[in-house]
Design a protein around this motif. Structure first.
Motif, mmCIF file in Angstrom:
data_model
loop_
_atom_site.group_PDB
_atom_site.id
_atom_site.type_symbol
_atom_site.label_atom_id
_atom_site.label_comp_id
_atom_site.label_asym_id
_atom_site.label_seq_id
_atom_site.Cartn_x
_atom_site.Cartn_y
_atom_site.Cartn_z
ATOM 1 N N LEU A 117 0.832 -1.206 0.000
ATOM 2 C CA LEU A 117 0.000 0.000 0.000
ATOM 3 C C LEU A 117 0.865 1.253 0.000
ATOM 4 O O LEU A 117 0.617 2.201 -0.754
ATOM 5 N N THR A 118 1.879 1.249 0.824
ATOM 6 C CA THR A 118 2.773 2.402 0.913
ATOM 7 C C THR A 118 3.466 2.680 -0.421
ATOM 8 O O THR A 118 3.690 3.833 -0.796
ATOM 9 N N SER A 119 3.768 1.615 -1.167
ATOM 10 C CA SER A 119 4.476 1.770 -2.441
ATOM 11 C C SER A 119 3.649 2.520 -3.477
ATOM 12 O O SER A 119 4.196 3.050 -4.442
ATOM 13 N N VAL A 120 2.319 2.546 -3.286
ATOM 14 C CA VAL A 120 1.454 3.294 -4.211
ATOM 15 C C VAL A 120 0.755 4.450 -3.496
ATOM 16 O O VAL A 120 -0.348 4.856 -3.857
ATOM 17 N N ASN A 121 1.417 4.971 -2.464
ATOM 18 C CA ASN A 121 0.958 6.170 -1.750
ATOM 19 C C ASN A 121 -0.400 5.991 -1.069
ATOM 20 O O ASN A 121 -1.204 6.927 -1.036
ATOM 21 N N LEU A 122 -0.645 4.807 -0.526
ATOM 22 C CA LEU A 122 -1.838 4.575 0.273
ATOM 23 C C LEU A 122 -1.391 4.236 1.701
ATOM 24 O O LEU A 122 -0.457 3.455 1.874
ATOM 25 N N PRO A 123 -2.034 4.817 2.723
ATOM 26 C CA PRO A 123 -1.609 4.571 4.105
ATOM 27 C C PRO A 123 -1.914 3.155 4.559
ATOM 28 O O PRO A 123 -2.806 2.485 4.022
ATOM 29 N N ALA A 124 -1.171 2.708 5.568
ATOM 30 C CA ALA A 124 -1.318 1.344 6.072
ATOM 31 C C ALA A 124 -2.720 1.066 6.573
ATOM 32 O O ALA A 124 -3.228 -0.051 6.436
ATOM 33 N N ASP A 125 -3.387 2.086 7.155
ATOM 34 C CA ASP A 125 -4.720 1.834 7.708
ATOM 35 C C ASP A 125 -5.783 1.636 6.627
ATOM 36 O O ASP A 125 -6.932 1.326 6.927
ATOM 37 N N TYR A 126 -5.378 1.773 5.352
ATOM 38 C CA TYR A 126 -6.318 1.458 4.267
ATOM 39 C C TYR A 126 -6.616 -0.032 4.186
ATOM 40 O O TYR A 126 -7.559 -0.426 3.485
ATOM 41 N N ASN A 128 -8.052 -1.722 6.268
ATOM 42 C CA ASN A 128 -9.399 -1.904 6.812
ATOM 43 C C ASN A 128 -10.430 -0.981 6.174
ATOM 44 O O ASN A 128 -11.574 -0.939 6.627
ATOM 45 N N LYS A 129 -10.051 -0.270 5.154
ATOM 46 C CA LYS A 129 -10.963 0.676 4.512
ATOM 47 C C LYS A 129 -11.964 -0.069 3.619
ATOM 48 O O LYS A 129 -11.581 -0.938 2.833
ATOM 49 N N PRO A 130 -13.258 0.260 3.723
ATOM 50 C CA PRO A 130 -14.252 -0.371 2.837
ATOM 51 C C PRO A 130 -13.970 -0.037 1.376
ATOM 52 O O PRO A 130 -13.658 1.112 1.048
ATOM 53 N N VAL A 131 -14.075 -1.024 0.514
ATOM 54 C CA VAL A 131 -13.787 -0.786 -0.905
ATOM 55 C C VAL A 131 -14.763 0.220 -1.505
ATOM 56 O O VAL A 131 -14.415 0.944 -2.447
ATOM 57 N N ASN A 132 -15.972 0.309 -0.960
ATOM 58 C CA ASN A 132 -16.960 1.252 -1.489
ATOM 59 C C ASN A 132 -16.602 2.701 -1.187
ATOM 60 O O ASN A 132 -17.188 3.617 -1.773
ATOM 61 N N ASP A 133 -15.642 2.910 -0.278
ATOM 62 C CA ASP A 133 -15.224 4.271 0.070
ATOM 63 C C ASP A 133 -13.995 4.721 -0.712
ATOM 64 O O ASP A 133 -13.504 5.835 -0.505
ATOM 65 N N LEU A 134 -13.491 3.878 -1.599
ATOM 66 C CA LEU A 134 -12.291 4.225 -2.374
ATOM 67 C C LEU A 134 -12.660 5.053 -3.598
ATOM 68 O O LEU A 134 -13.702 4.835 -4.236
ATOM 69 N N SER A 135 -11.788 5.988 -3.945
ATOM 70 C CA SER A 135 -11.949 6.714 -5.205
ATOM 71 C C SER A 135 -11.575 5.793 -6.367
ATOM 72 O O SER A 135 -11.019 4.706 -6.169
ATOM 73 N N GLY A 136 -11.853 6.256 -7.588
ATOM 74 C CA GLY A 136 -11.522 5.439 -8.757
ATOM 75 C C GLY A 136 -10.036 5.146 -8.846
ATOM 76 O O GLY A 136 -9.622 4.022 -9.146
ATOM 77 N N GLY A 137 -9.206 6.155 -8.574
ATOM 78 C CA GLY A 137 -7.759 5.958 -8.621
ATOM 79 C C GLY A 137 -7.275 5.022 -7.538
ATOM 80 O O GLY A 137 -6.364 4.209 -7.766
ATOM 81 N N GLU A 138 -7.864 5.121 -6.349
ATOM 82 C CA GLU A 138 -7.487 4.230 -5.253
ATOM 83 C C GLU A 138 -7.891 2.793 -5.560
ATOM 84 O O GLU A 138 -7.143 1.852 -5.272
ATOM 85 N N ARG A 139 -9.059 2.625 -6.161
ATOM 86 C CA ARG A 139 -9.504 1.276 -6.531
ATOM 87 C C ARG A 139 -8.530 0.651 -7.531
ATOM 88 O O ARG A 139 -8.191 -0.530 -7.420
ATOM 89 N N GLN A 140 -8.069 1.450 -8.489
ATOM 90 C CA GLN A 140 -7.153 0.916 -9.490
ATOM 91 C C GLN A 140 -5.819 0.551 -8.853
ATOM 92 O O GLN A 140 -5.200 -0.465 -9.194
ATOM 93 N N ARG A 141 -5.359 1.349 -7.890
ATOM 94 C CA ARG A 141 -4.100 1.045 -7.213
ATOM 95 C C ARG A 141 -4.204 -0.259 -6.419
ATOM 96 O O ARG A 141 -3.292 -1.092 -6.452
ATOM 97 N N VAL A 142 -5.324 -0.451 -5.727
ATOM 98 C CA VAL A 142 -5.514 -1.695 -4.971
ATOM 99 C C VAL A 142 -5.578 -2.892 -5.922
ATOM 100 O O VAL A 142 -4.992 -3.951 -5.656
#
Length: 215
Positions: A117-126, A128-142
């Motif tokens: 997650l850190t390698s694509v600029n997403l915090p570690a606490d993501y 536990n983040k619900p997938v429905n709360d992710l932006s389009g760019g965040e979804r693609q990174r995951v």
């Protein structure tokens, strides 16, 4: 070393020719950009390489062996396919990053997942983040991380940056380049993005089902 070899690949459906006489050699650690008009057969070619479509004619060799001689599950672990609209499942980010461990019957490594997650600029606490709360760019990174937690030999990218803002494009491209250069992951990327085309190491153009340029 030639990792992938396509010999006279053709594909027809309902009497229509989608691809014809596609010949391409892909070496280990190649980064090939595939472009061409919409509907020219680019995505069809990636799906054939991924083993999701069966070619009508020609031969597809992976590491010197015909694709049909591989166990499909093992093949798809080594030839991974990422699409423009990421399909996330479960409830949380962790559900998606746990999946590559589950199919390999391995215990989930949360430290490896948070480092990814850190390698694509997403915090570690993501995690536990619900997938429905992710932006389009965040979804693609995951979705890309799900493909790369266990680096495949080949990563097929089907217009994954379409619709993303510049920041998300740069984050994705940086991680994909890193995997190509540091982990020897071979990349084949379909794109219409002019910057990606301009920066291509090796460019392949497909028009009306035929490969016009390989340079």
């Amino acid at each position: 070393m030639v990792l992938l070899e396509l010999e006279n690949i053709g594909y027809q459906i309902a009497g229509q020719t989608v691809l014809q006489q596609i010949n391409l050699q892909v070496a280990t650690q190649d980064y090939i950009t595939i472009t061409g008009p919409s509907g020219s057969g680019k995505s069809t070619l990636l799906r054939i390489i991924a083993g999701l479509l069966t070619r009508t004619s020609g031969q597809l060799l992976f590491a010197g062996k015909e694709w049909a001689d591989y166990d499909p599950i093992l093949y798809r672990r080594q030839v991974s396919y990422a699409v423009q609209q990421p399909q996330l499942f479960g409830t949380t980010v962790a559900d998606n990053l746990r999946f590559p461990f589950q199919i390999r019957q391995q215990a989930f490594d949360s430290a490896q997942a948070t480092a990814a997650l850190t390698s694509v600029n997403l915090p570690a606490d993501y995690l536990n983040k619900p997938v429905n709360d992710l932006s389009g760019g965040e979804r693609q990174r995951v979705a890309i991380l799900r493909n790369l937690l266990f680096p495949p030999q080949v990563l097929l990218l089907d217009e994954i940056s379409t619709g993303l803002d510049d920041e998300n494009k740069q984050i994705l491209h940086r991680e994909i380049r890193r995997m190509n250069q540091e982990k020897n992951v071979t990349i084949l990327a379909v794109t219409h993005d002019n910057t990606e085309i301009k920066d291509a190491n090796r460019l392949v153009k497909i028009v009306a089902g035929k490969m016009e340029v390989d340079q």
